[in-house]
Design a protein around this motif. Structure first.
Motif, PDB file in Angstrom:
ATOM      1  N   PHE A  32       0.834  -1.208   0.000  1.00 45.30           N
ATOM      2  CA  PHE A  32       0.000   0.000   0.000  1.00 45.30           C
ATOM      3  C   PHE A  32       0.867   1.256   0.000  1.00 45.30           C
ATOM      4  O   PHE A  32       0.622   2.192  -0.776  1.00 45.30           O
ATOM      5  CB  PHE A  32      -0.936   0.016   1.206  1.00 45.30           C
ATOM      6  CG  PHE A  32      -1.752   1.279   1.297  1.00 45.30           C
ATOM      7  CD1 PHE A  32      -2.876   1.445   0.513  1.00 45.30           C
ATOM      8  CD2 PHE A  32      -1.365   2.317   2.151  1.00 45.30           C
ATOM      9  CE1 PHE A  32      -3.619   2.630   0.570  1.00 45.30           C
ATOM     10  CE2 PHE A  32      -2.094   3.482   2.213  1.00 45.30           C
ATOM     11  CZ  PHE A  32      -3.235   3.639   1.430  1.00 45.30           C
ATOM     12  N   CYS A  33       1.875   1.305   0.873  1.00 47.73           N
ATOM     13  CA  CYS A  33       2.737   2.476   0.947  1.00 47.73           C
ATOM     14  C   CYS A  33       3.508   2.701  -0.354  1.00 47.73           C
ATOM     15  O   CYS A  33       3.616   3.831  -0.843  1.00 47.73           O
ATOM     16  CB  CYS A  33       3.715   2.338   2.117  1.00 47.73           C
ATOM     17  SG  CYS A  33       2.939   2.371   3.750  1.00 47.73           S
ATOM     18  N   MET A  34       4.030   1.607  -0.924  1.00 48.03           N
ATOM     19  CA  MET A  34       4.776   1.728  -2.184  1.00 48.03           C
ATOM     20  C   MET A  34       3.860   2.141  -3.324  1.00 48.03           C
ATOM     21  O   MET A  34       4.241   2.951  -4.171  1.00 48.03           O
ATOM     22  CB  MET A  34       5.474   0.409  -2.515  1.00 48.03           C
ATOM     23  CG  MET A  34       6.651   0.059  -1.623  1.00 48.03           C
ATOM     24  SD  MET A  34       8.075   1.160  -1.824  1.00 48.03           S
ATOM     25  CE  MET A  34       8.532   0.856  -3.534  1.00 48.03           C
ATOM     26  N   TRP A  35       2.654   1.583  -3.372  1.00 48.83           N
ATOM     27  CA  TRP A  35       1.710   1.960  -4.440  1.00 48.83           C
ATOM     28  C   TRP A  35       1.360   3.436  -4.334  1.00 48.83           C
ATOM     29  O   TRP A  35       1.419   4.174  -5.325  1.00 48.83           O
ATOM     30  CB  TRP A  35       0.440   1.114  -4.353  1.00 48.83           C
ATOM     31  CG  TRP A  35      -0.653   1.622  -5.259  1.00 48.83           C
ATOM     32  CD1 TRP A  35      -0.784   1.387  -6.603  1.00 48.83           C
ATOM     33  CD2 TRP A  35      -1.739   2.492  -4.901  1.00 48.83           C
ATOM     34  NE1 TRP A  35      -1.892   2.050  -7.093  1.00 48.83           N
ATOM     35  CE2 TRP A  35      -2.489   2.731  -6.067  1.00 48.83           C
ATOM     36  CE3 TRP A  35      -2.155   3.074  -3.695  1.00 48.83           C
ATOM     37  CZ2 TRP A  35      -3.627   3.533  -6.068  1.00 48.83           C
ATOM     38  CZ3 TRP A  35      -3.282   3.883  -3.695  1.00 48.83           C
ATOM     39  CH2 TRP A  35      -4.009   4.108  -4.873  1.00 48.83           C
ATOM     40  N   GLY A  36       0.965   3.896  -3.123  1.00 47.45           N
ATOM     41  CA  GLY A  36       0.590   5.295  -2.946  1.00 47.45           C
ATOM     42  C   GLY A  36       1.717   6.242  -3.305  1.00 47.45           C
ATOM     43  O   GLY A  36       1.499   7.281  -3.941  1.00 47.45           O
ATOM     44  N   GLY A  37       2.932   5.885  -2.914  1.00 49.31           N
ATOM     45  CA  GLY A  37       4.075   6.723  -3.245  1.00 49.31           C
ATOM     46  C   GLY A  37       4.404   6.720  -4.719  1.00 49.31           C
ATOM     47  O   GLY A  37       4.828   7.731  -5.275  1.00 49.31           O
ATOM     48  N   THR A  38       4.184   5.574  -5.375  1.00 50.00           N
ATOM     49  CA  THR A  38       4.499   5.475  -6.807  1.00 50.00           C
ATOM     50  C   THR A  38       3.511   6.253  -7.663  1.00 50.00           C
ATOM     51  O   THR A  38       3.921   6.989  -8.570  1.00 50.00           O
ATOM     52  CB  THR A  38       4.538   3.999  -7.243  1.00 50.00           C
ATOM     53  OG1 THR A  38       5.512   3.297  -6.472  1.00 50.00           O
ATOM     54  CG2 THR A  38       4.896   3.876  -8.722  1.00 50.00           C
ATOM     55  N   VAL A  39       2.222   6.111  -7.411  1.00 44.77           N
ATOM     56  CA  VAL A  39       1.238   6.824  -8.239  1.00 44.77           C
ATOM     57  C   VAL A  39       1.279   8.332  -7.988  1.00 44.77           C
ATOM     58  O   VAL A  39       0.852   9.113  -8.837  1.00 44.77           O
ATOM     59  CB  VAL A  39      -0.195   6.286  -8.034  1.00 44.77           C
ATOM     60  CG1 VAL A  39      -0.291   4.831  -8.456  1.00 44.77           C
ATOM     61  CG2 VAL A  39      -0.669   6.464  -6.595  1.00 44.77           C
ATOM     62  N   SER A  40       1.797   8.754  -6.820  1.00 41.39           N
ATOM     63  CA  SER A  40       1.950  10.186  -6.555  1.00 41.39           C
ATOM     64  C   SER A  40       3.370  10.663  -6.835  1.00 41.39           C
ATOM     65  O   SER A  40       3.696  11.828  -6.615  1.00 41.39           O
ATOM     66  CB  SER A  40       1.573  10.511  -5.104  1.00 41.39           C
ATOM     67  OG  SER A  40       2.393   9.807  -4.190  1.00 41.39           O
ATOM     68  N   GLN A  41       4.225   9.738  -7.326  1.00 44.39           N
ATOM     69  CA  GLN A  41       5.619  10.025  -7.647  1.00 44.39           C
ATOM     70  C   GLN A  41       6.295  10.787  -6.502  1.00 44.39           C
ATOM     71  O   GLN A  41       6.880  11.857  -6.683  1.00 44.39           O
ATOM     72  CB  GLN A  41       5.716  10.805  -8.962  1.00 44.39           C
ATOM     73  CG  GLN A  41       5.249   9.988 -10.166  1.00 44.39           C
ATOM     74  CD  GLN A  41       5.508  10.650 -11.500  1.00 44.39           C
ATOM     75  OE1 GLN A  41       6.225  11.645 -11.602  1.00 44.39           O
ATOM     76  NE2 GLN A  41       4.928  10.087 -12.548  1.00 44.39           N
ATOM     77  N   SER A  42       6.205  10.203  -5.320  1.00 42.46           N
ATOM     78  CA  SER A  42       6.704  10.833  -4.100  1.00 42.46           C
ATOM     79  C   SER A  42       8.211  10.676  -3.959  1.00 42.46           C
ATOM     80  O   SER A  42       8.734   9.563  -4.008  1.00 42.46           O
ATOM     81  CB  SER A  42       6.017  10.218  -2.883  1.00 42.46           C
ATOM     82  OG  SER A  42       4.615  10.431  -2.942  1.00 42.46           O
ATOM     83  N   ALA A  43       8.882  11.793  -3.733  1.00 44.89           N
ATOM     84  CA  ALA A  43      10.340  11.769  -3.593  1.00 44.89           C
ATOM     85  C   ALA A  43      10.774  10.996  -2.354  1.00 44.89           C
ATOM     86  O   ALA A  43      11.883  10.444  -2.325  1.00 44.89           O
ATOM     87  CB  ALA A  43      10.886  13.194  -3.539  1.00 44.89           C
ATOM     88  N   TRP A  44       9.928  10.923  -1.310  1.00 40.35           N
ATOM     89  CA  TRP A  44      10.333  10.228  -0.089  1.00 40.35           C
ATOM     90  C   TRP A  44      10.564   8.737  -0.310  1.00 40.35           C
ATOM     91  O   TRP A  44      11.250   8.096   0.484  1.00 40.35           O
ATOM     92  CB  TRP A  44       9.307  10.435   1.030  1.00 40.35           C
ATOM     93  CG  TRP A  44       7.904   9.994   0.727  1.00 40.35           C
ATOM     94  CD1 TRP A  44       6.882  10.775   0.256  1.00 40.35           C
ATOM     95  CD2 TRP A  44       7.359   8.672   0.871  1.00 40.35           C
ATOM     96  NE1 TRP A  44       5.743  10.027   0.094  1.00 40.35           N
ATOM     97  CE2 TRP A  44       5.998   8.730   0.470  1.00 40.35           C
ATOM     98  CE3 TRP A  44       7.866   7.452   1.298  1.00 40.35           C
ATOM     99  CZ2 TRP A  44       5.156   7.619   0.482  1.00 40.35           C
ATOM    100  CZ3 TRP A  44       7.029   6.343   1.312  1.00 40.35           C
ATOM    101  CH2 TRP A  44       5.700   6.438   0.902  1.00 40.35           C
ATOM    102  N   LEU A  45      10.020   8.191  -1.407  1.00 41.29           N
ATOM    103  CA  LEU A  45      10.226   6.777  -1.690  1.00 41.29           C
ATOM    104  C   LEU A  45      11.691   6.438  -1.945  1.00 41.29           C
ATOM    105  O   LEU A  45      12.083   5.282  -1.806  1.00 41.29           O
ATOM    106  CB  LEU A  45       9.383   6.345  -2.901  1.00 41.29           C
ATOM    107  CG  LEU A  45       7.940   5.936  -2.627  1.00 41.29           C
ATOM    108  CD1 LEU A  45       7.260   5.532  -3.932  1.00 41.29           C
ATOM    109  CD2 LEU A  45       7.863   4.809  -1.618  1.00 41.29           C
ATOM    110  N   LEU A  46      12.476   7.430  -2.331  1.00 39.55           N
ATOM    111  CA  LEU A  46      13.876   7.110  -2.621  1.00 39.55           C
ATOM    112  C   LEU A  46      14.578   6.582  -1.374  1.00 39.55           C
ATOM    113  O   LEU A  46      15.484   5.750  -1.483  1.00 39.55           O
ATOM    114  CB  LEU A  46      14.622   8.309  -3.208  1.00 39.55           C
ATOM    115  CG  LEU A  46      14.904   9.552  -2.360  1.00 39.55           C
ATOM    116  CD1 LEU A  46      16.223   9.419  -1.593  1.00 39.55           C
ATOM    117  CD2 LEU A  46      14.984  10.787  -3.256  1.00 39.55           C
TER     118      LEU A  46
END
Length: 298
Positions: free
Chosen positions: A189-203
């Protein structure tokens, strides 16, 4: 173009920035390379299906129903798999199954190592070229589109394959822990939400978690082939898990504090979920470490 051809195209199409040591697959998350979700509503009821990428493989994993559906399937799959295991009198000690488990762990170890090399290389290249703030906030998505977005997307999709960790335990006749099931479910869930919002914190998740997984799956690979071997440094993997969670959570507070000047509302909502998930994982890992390693030293 078939699904298989689209998958090959994704993995083979590199941005070609002149650095032969870095692999930058071309993986657009939308038709215009901009985030699918910038507002909280676009993560759910207003999800922009009309802006999904043309590549059907990537589009499939960007859909919210895919994430929720596969997570639900994972949660309910354990009991049917136990029934199937008992019905066919499955032998978890067979050479074929042992080799499969070893290859599974080796594949994830190699994949994680490849992710470490390329994701760290891409991020350092962007840091040198653009500086800290454009890399940390990335509101223009230059870092995302320079390669970190591709590796984040690949890393996100790999989380579904990691469901096999639990299924392997079930086939061995073991009961997966709450920690493992919660870990595998929450991260998609966290990875999906970050990916579709192209979140920089995912790095931070990709950079840190890929290192941990390289060592973790290497350890699992060795233990699969040589179950009686004692690896005393194994306990440090748990501490490293806790450490990477603490670092990731710490860096995420900056996005909340800076607000719209550093991240979108959709990204900050996923940060909130990630922080709740991260804090709970730290508590679960600490409890796990206390149970497992204090008994051995007592």
């Amino acid at each position: 173009m078939s699904i298989l051809e689209q998958l090959v195209q994704v993995l083979g199409d590199s941005e070609g920035d002149g650095n032969p040591l870095l692999w930058r697959p071309h993986i657009p998350n939308s038709i215009d390379s901009k985030p699918l979700a910038t507002s909280p509503s676009e993560l759910f009821w207003d999800f922009p299906y009309d802006r999904l990428p043309e590549n059907q493989v990537i589009a499939f994993f960007m859909r919210p129903e895919t994430m929720f559906g596969l997570a639900l399937f994972y949660l309910v799959s354990k009991e049917p798999l136990r029934w199937f295991r008992d019905a066919i009198c499955f032998n978890p000690k067979s050479e074929t199954f042992t080799n499969f488990v070893a290859l599974h762990n080796l594949a994830l170890a190699v994949f994680s190592a490849v992710t470490v090399w390329n994701s760290w290389g891409v991020v350092f290249a962007h840091l040198l070229a653009q500086g800290w703030i454009p890399t940390y906030c990335d509101l223009e998505w230059t870092s995302w589109n320079s390669g970190i977005g591709a590796w984040t997307t690949i890393f996100y999709i790999s989380k579904y394959y990691e469901f096999f960790d639990t299924w392997i335990l079930v086939l061995k006749g073991k009961k997966p822990s709450f920690l493992q099931v919660y870990h595998h479910t929450g991260i998609v869930f966290c990875m999906w939400g970050g990916t579709v919002s192209q979140s920089a914190w995912l790095l931070f998740i990709v950079l840190l978690n890929s290192i941990i997984h390289t060592f973790m799956y290497t350890y699992f690979f060795i233990k699969t082939l040589y179950p009686n071997i004692e690896i005393k440094s194994a306990k440090h993997l748990t501490m490293a898990q806790i450490g990477q969670l603490a670092i990731g959570i710490s860096f995420s507070f900056g996005y909340v504090a800076l607000g719209d000047s550093c991240s979108t509302p959709a990204s900050r909502l996923t940060i909130l979920f990630m922080q709740i998930y991260g804090f709970s994982l730290v508590a679960l890992f600490v409890a796990f470490a206390n149970r497992k390693y204090k008994k051995k030293t007592a």
